[in-house]
Scaffold this motif. Structure first.
Motif, PDB file in Angstrom:
ATOM      1  N   VAL A  12       0.632  -1.193   0.096  1.00  0.00           N
ATOM      2  CA  VAL A  12       0.050  -0.072  -0.079  1.00  0.00           C
ATOM      3  C   VAL A  12       1.014   1.202   0.097  1.00  0.00           C
ATOM      4  N   THR A  13       0.520   2.132  -0.711  1.00  0.00           N
ATOM      5  CA  THR A  13       1.328   3.269  -0.758  1.00  0.00           C
ATOM      6  C   THR A  13       0.243   4.444  -0.470  1.00  0.00           C
ATOM      7  N   LEU A  14       0.718   5.277   0.506  1.00  0.00           N
ATOM      8  CA  LEU A  14      -0.284   6.491   0.898  1.00  0.00           C
ATOM      9  C   LEU A  14       0.433   7.797   0.291  1.00  0.00           C
ATOM     10  N   VAL A  15      -0.375   8.401  -0.356  1.00  0.00           N
ATOM     11  CA  VAL A  15      -0.102   9.944  -0.915  1.00  0.00           C
ATOM     12  C   VAL A  15      -1.023  10.958  -0.473  1.00  0.00           C
ATOM     13  N   HIS A  16      -0.378  11.660   0.359  1.00  0.00           N
ATOM     14  CA  HIS A  16      -0.800  12.900   1.151  1.00  0.00           C
ATOM     15  C   HIS A  16      -0.760  14.159   0.171  1.00  0.00           C
ATOM     16  N   ASP A  17      -1.780  14.313  -0.633  1.00  0.00           N
ATOM     17  CA  ASP A  17      -1.753  15.305  -1.845  1.00  0.00           C
ATOM     18  C   ASP A  17      -3.036  15.362  -2.193  1.00  0.00           C
ATOM     19  N   ASP A  18      -3.224  16.299  -3.133  1.00  0.00           N
ATOM     20  CA  ASP A  18      -4.516  16.761  -3.766  1.00  0.00           C
ATOM     21  C   ASP A  18      -4.675  15.772  -4.915  1.00  0.00           C
ATOM     22  N   ALA A  19      -6.015  15.426  -5.350  1.00  0.00           N
ATOM     23  CA  ALA A  19      -6.286  14.290  -5.975  1.00  0.00           C
ATOM     24  C   ALA A  19      -5.837  14.575  -7.615  1.00  0.00           C
ATOM     25  N   PHE A  20      -6.194  15.746  -8.008  1.00  0.00           N
ATOM     26  CA  PHE A  20      -5.656  16.059  -9.270  1.00  0.00           C
ATOM     27  C   PHE A  20      -4.240  16.350  -9.479  1.00  0.00           C
ATOM     28  N   ARG A  21      -3.562  16.878  -8.428  1.00  0.00           N
ATOM     29  CA  ARG A  21      -2.125  16.954  -8.603  1.00  0.00           C
ATOM     30  C   ARG A  21      -1.520  15.542  -9.015  1.00  0.00           C
ATOM     31  N   TYR A  22      -2.175  14.537  -7.826  1.00  0.00           N
ATOM     32  CA  TYR A  22      -1.688  13.135  -8.137  1.00  0.00           C
ATOM     33  C   TYR A  22      -1.823  12.551  -9.427  1.00  0.00           C
ATOM     34  N   LEU A  23      -3.083  12.910  -9.941  1.00  0.00           N
ATOM     35  CA  LEU A  23      -3.560  12.125 -11.410  1.00  0.00           C
ATOM     36  C   LEU A  23      -2.573  12.701 -12.246  1.00  0.00           C
ATOM     37  N   GLN A  24      -1.758  14.135 -12.154  1.00  0.00           N
ATOM     38  CA  GLN A  24      -1.195  14.518 -13.375  1.00  0.00           C
ATOM     39  C   GLN A  24       0.408  14.028 -13.342  1.00  0.00           C
ATOM     40  N   ARG A  25       0.704  13.514 -12.282  1.00  0.00           N
ATOM     41  CA  ARG A  25       2.007  12.768 -12.097  1.00  0.00           C
ATOM     42  C   ARG A  25       2.187  11.145 -12.337  1.00  0.00           C
ATOM     43  N   GLU A  26       0.975  10.399 -12.242  1.00  0.00           N
ATOM     44  CA  GLU A  26       0.712   9.294 -12.264  1.00  0.00           C
ATOM     45  C   GLU A  26       0.937   8.750 -13.673  1.00  0.00           C
ATOM     46  N   THR A  27       1.631   7.558 -13.741  1.00  0.00           N
ATOM     47  CA  THR A  27       1.892   6.980 -15.370  1.00  0.00           C
ATOM     48  C   THR A  27       1.497   5.619 -15.409  1.00  0.00           C
ATOM     49  N   ALA A  28       1.463   4.801 -14.312  1.00  0.00           N
ATOM     50  CA  ALA A  28       0.986   3.337 -14.414  1.00  0.00           C
ATOM     51  C   ALA A  28      -0.531   3.066 -14.231  1.00  0.00           C
ATOM     52  N   ALA A  29      -1.096   2.439 -15.190  1.00  0.00           N
ATOM     53  CA  ALA A  29      -2.889   2.358 -15.018  1.00  0.00           C
ATOM     54  C   ALA A  29      -3.155   1.255 -13.672  1.00  0.00           C
ATOM     55  N   PHE A  30      -4.354   1.213 -13.644  1.00  0.00           N
ATOM     56  CA  PHE A  30      -5.031   0.411 -12.520  1.00  0.00           C
ATOM     57  C   PHE A  30      -5.993  -0.474 -13.076  1.00  0.00           C
ATOM     58  N   ASP A  31      -6.109  -1.660 -12.392  1.00  0.00           N
ATOM     59  CA  ASP A  31      -7.229  -2.577 -12.639  1.00  0.00           C
ATOM     60  C   ASP A  31      -8.549  -2.153 -12.269  1.00  0.00           C
ATOM     61  N   LEU A  32      -8.530  -1.529 -10.892  1.00  0.00           N
ATOM     62  CA  LEU A  32      -9.644  -0.846 -10.120  1.00  0.00           C
ATOM     63  C   LEU A  32      -9.441   0.469  -9.699  1.00  0.00           C
ATOM     64  N   ILE A  33     -10.710   1.277  -9.760  1.00  0.00           N
ATOM     65  CA  ILE A  33     -10.125   2.680  -9.375  1.00  0.00           C
ATOM     66  C   ILE A  33     -11.601   2.868  -8.691  1.00  0.00           C
TER      67      ILE A  33
END
Length: 198
Positions: free
Chosen positions: A109-130
């Motif tokens: 598990v990875t906990l990211v303490h940040d705004d959702a939109f800022r996180y999405l702008q830097r994530e590059t790996a896709a997910f099976d379930l969102i």
């Protein structure tokens, strides 16, 4: 007898507990922060959702955006998800998530303490379930879906679960999403969605 003092603001209160429904940590109770608008997905809804996802959760990569209490992310971990990313910007909610990860000894598990939109702008790996359970009445779902799909963050064959207030008109169809299942609890509706590639 000395007077009893209320817990400090945002500190988990005695009745702020969620219960993991199934899997490795079945019936474990976890405290969550006293944050306005934070409402864990109810037990019955989570049980129904993860019954629908029974064959998909083990080994999956999951995103719990607007994680809040972590109810969905911890449930996925308990049921065998390979990796869960929890994103939460509220300091008290993020601190409670961090404490619960330590309490469970949770791995993967990875906990990211940040705004959702800022996180999405830097994530590059896709997910099976969102999992998307944003604060209600802030019109966040469509911009979030726009970001997810423009950045190709849902794997082919993946699914999106989202919650919104009853009667909200979120334009799923323009993202190619179709409804697989629907659940209702009080004033909240939950939708399990898939991409129709036909």
């Amino acid at each position: 007898m000395p007077p009893r003092h209320p817990p400090p603001p945002n500190h988990p209160r005695g009745n702020n507990l969620l219960r993991i429904i199934g899997g490795e940590w079945r019936s474990r109770r976890l405290p969550f922060a006293d944050v306005p608008g934070l409402r864990p997905t109810p037990d019955r809804v989570r049980e129904t959702l993860f019954n629908w996802l029974q064959g998909r959760t083990p080994g999956s990569r999951c995103l719990d955006l607007f994680a809040g209490s972590g109810a969905l992310g911890f449930e996925a971990l308990s049921r065998g998800a390979q990796e869960v990313v929890m994103v939460e910007k509220h300091p008290a909610a993020a601190a409670a998530l961090r404490a619960n990860i330590a309490l469970l000894g949770a791995q993967h598990v990875t906990l990211v303490h940040d705004d959702a939109f800022r996180y999405l702008q830097r994530e590059t790996a896709a997910f099976d379930l969102i999992f998307l359970d944003p604060p209600f009445r802030q019109n966040l779902l469509e911009p979030v879906l726009e970001n997810l799909f423009s950045r190709l963050l849902l794997k082919p064959g993946g699914m999106v679960y989202l919650e919104q207030e009853s009667g909200a008109d979120t334009g799923f169809a323009r993202f190619g999403l179709e409804t697989h299942r629907v659940t209702q609890a009080g004033q909240a509706q939950g939708f399990l969605l898939f991409v129709n590639n036909q």
